[in-house]
Scaffold this active site. Structure first.
Site, PDB file in Angstrom:
ATOM      1  N   ALA A 280      -5.938  -1.830  -4.420  1.00 54.79           N
ATOM      2  CA  ALA A 280      -5.371  -0.485  -4.563  1.00 54.79           C
ATOM      3  C   ALA A 280      -5.974   0.248  -5.764  1.00 54.79           C
ATOM      4  O   ALA A 280      -5.863  -0.221  -6.897  1.00 54.79           O
ATOM      5  CB  ALA A 280      -3.852  -0.588  -4.732  1.00 54.79           C
TER       6      ALA A 280
ATOM      7  N   TYR B 241     -13.772   6.684 -13.744  1.00 55.56           N
ATOM      8  CA  TYR B 241     -13.553   5.708 -12.666  1.00 55.56           C
ATOM      9  C   TYR B 241     -14.108   4.339 -13.072  1.00 55.56           C
ATOM     10  O   TYR B 241     -13.395   3.324 -13.035  1.00 55.56           O
ATOM     11  CB  TYR B 241     -14.209   6.191 -11.364  1.00 55.56           C
TER      12      TYR B 241
ATOM     13  N   ASP C 210       0.871  -1.186   0.000  1.00 57.32           N
ATOM     14  CA  ASP C 210       0.000   0.000   0.000  1.00 57.32           C
ATOM     15  C   ASP C 210       0.903   1.229   0.000  1.00 57.32           C
ATOM     16  O   ASP C 210       1.867   1.286   0.768  1.00 57.32           O
ATOM     17  CB  ASP C 210      -0.875  -0.025   1.258  1.00 57.32           C
TER      18      ASP C 210
END
Ligand code: UDP
Length: 338
Positions: A77, A144, A33
Site C-alpha cells: 500500500a 516519493y 486495502d
C-alpha cells in the site's frame, strides 16, 4: 498449517498479481486495502478476504492481528505518483512513511517479525553507475523516492532493535499483466509508458508524447528496465520463503538487467498490435534519468529469483490483451458487479 499473511495494498496492480500467485500456492491471505487506488475486482480468488481500511488505522490492525495471528506482512500500500509527491509531499510522507510505522508498531506488539516491502529503484535517484547494484548510492530526487527510502531505513533499525527481518524489493519498471487477461494495470490517472502507448493505439488518448529525444542513448530516448508483474509476484513469494526459513534481511533489485528505450517500446507495440502508435515528440520530463537498468544478480544469489520474462514483447502482449479485451484495461468502479 502456515500462519496467514497480511497483504496491504493487495487490490493494487502489483499487489493483486502477487495475491493471485500466493493464493495459487494455497497460502492463507488477508488483503487490507483502502481502495483509493486499488480495485475490489482485482481480488479474484474467493478464498482471499478483503478488508477495506487504512494501514494507519491502529485499532483495525489490532483487530486483524488478534483474529488472524499473521506470520508475515507484505506491504504494497502506497501512493506512487512522482509528480504529485513533489507538489504534495506531506501526503506521501504520511501515507508511505508514517502509516507503515503504525503497522510496524502493531507487528511488534503481536510478535510478527517478517516484512516484505515494496521498494523502488527511485530510491537510487540519478544513478552514479549503471547497471545499478545494491551498493549504488541511494540518493532519491523526489519525495516519493525519499518516502520509500525512509521505510527501508526504519526497517533496518527495527531489525537491529527487535529482530524484524525484512526484504526490501526495489522494483524497476513494473509492466505487463496476467496471461489470462483477468487482472491488469489500471492506474487513474495512467502515467506509465506501456499502457499509454496502448491507449494511443486504441484512441483513448490522441497520441503518445515521447518525453525527450536528446538523451545520451543510442536512439535519444530514455532507457528503462521493464519487469513483468508476474516476475515481481514470484520474487515476493520467494522473499517470504527466504524469511520464513529464518533467512536474514535482504535488500535487492528486481529487474531483468535488460535496458529498453521508449522508441523500442513503441516499435514493439506496433509489431504486437499491428497498428501504428500516434506519437508526438516533446521535451524531457523533469526528473527522468537517461538510463535506469538493474543488475539483478543479488536477488538471484540471495533469493534464487530471476526474471522469466526478459523480452518486452512478453510484457506488452498481455498488457494489450488486457487493454483490448472485454475490460478495456479498466476495472468497474469499486463495489459494483463486473
Ligand atoms: N514516457 C514517455 N511518455 C509517456 C510516459 C512515459 O515518453 O507518456 C517515458 C518516460 O520519460 C520514461 C519512460 O517512458 O523515460 C518510462 O516512464 P514511466 O512513467 O512508465 O516509468 P518511470 O521510469 O518514470 O518509473
Amino acid at each position: 498449517m502456515q500462519a496467514p499473511i497480511l497483504v496491504t495494498g493487495g487490490a493494487g496492480y502489483i499487489g493483486s498479481h502477487t495475491v493471485r500467485l500466493l493464493a495459487s500456492q494455497n497460502r492463507k491471505i488477508v488483503v487490507l486495502d483502502n481502495l483509493v487506488y486499488g480495485h475490489d475486482q482485482a481480488i479474484v480468488d474467493p478464498g482471499v478476504e478483503l478488508v477495506v481500511g487504512d494501514v494507519g488505522d491502529r485499532d483495525l490492525l489490532r483487530g486483524l492481528f488478534e483474529r488472524h495471528r499473521f506470520g508475515a506482512v507484505i506491504h504494497f500500500a502506497a501512493f506512487a505518483f512522482v509528480g504529485e509527491s513533489v507538489t504534495d509531499p506531506l501526503k506521501y510522507y504520511e501515507n508511505n512513511t508514517a502509516e507503515p510505522v503504525v503497522l510496524l508498531q502493531v507487528m511488534q506488539e503481536f510478535g510478527c517479525k517478517v516484512f516484505v516491502f515494496s521498494s523502488t529503484c527511485a530510491t537510487y535517484g540519478v544513478p552514479n553507475k549503471v547497471p545499478i547494484t545494491e551498493t549504488n548510492t541511494q540518493n532519491p530526487i523526489n519525495p516519493y523516492g525519499r518516502s520509500k527510502l525512509m521505510v527501508e531505513q526504519i526497517l533496518a533499525d527495527c531489525d537491529h532493535a527487535w529482530g524484524l527481518r525484512s526484504a526490501c524489493l526495489r522494483y524497476f519498471n513494473a509492466s505487463g499483466s496476467s496471461a489470462d487477461g483477468l487482472i491488469g494495470e489500471d492506474h487513474r490517472p495512467e502515467t506509465h509508458l506501456i499502457p499509454r502507448v496502448l491507449m494511443a493505439v486504441t484512441g483513448e488518448i490522441e497520441f503518445l508524447e515521447v518525453f525527450g529525444t536528446d538523451y545520451p542513448t543510442p536512439d535519444g530516448t530514455c532507457i528503462r528496465d521493464y519487469i513483468h508483474v508476474d516476475d515481481l509476484a514470484s520474487a515476493h513469494a520467494m522473499a517470504l520463503d527466504h524469511l520464513a526459513e529464518g533467512g536474514a534481511s535482504v535488500r535487492c533489485n528486481l529487474g531483468t538487467g535488460v535496458g529498453v528505450s521508449v522508441r523500442e517500446i513503441i516499435n514493439a507495440a506496433e509489431e504486437i498490435t499491428g497498428r501504428e502508435v500516434p506519437v508526438k515528440y516533446g521535451p524531457r520530463r523533469e526528473g527522468d534519468p537517461p538510463m535506469l537498468v538493474a543488475d539483478p544478480s543479488l536477488a538471484k544469489e540471495l533469493l534464487g529469483w530471476e526474471a522469466v520474462h526478459r523480452d518486452v514483447r512478453d510484457m506488452i502482449r498481455p498488457a494489450w490483451l488486457w487493454m483490448s479485451g472485454p475490460r478495456k484495461g479498466r476495472f468497474p468502479a469499486n463495489g459494483s458487479a463486473s
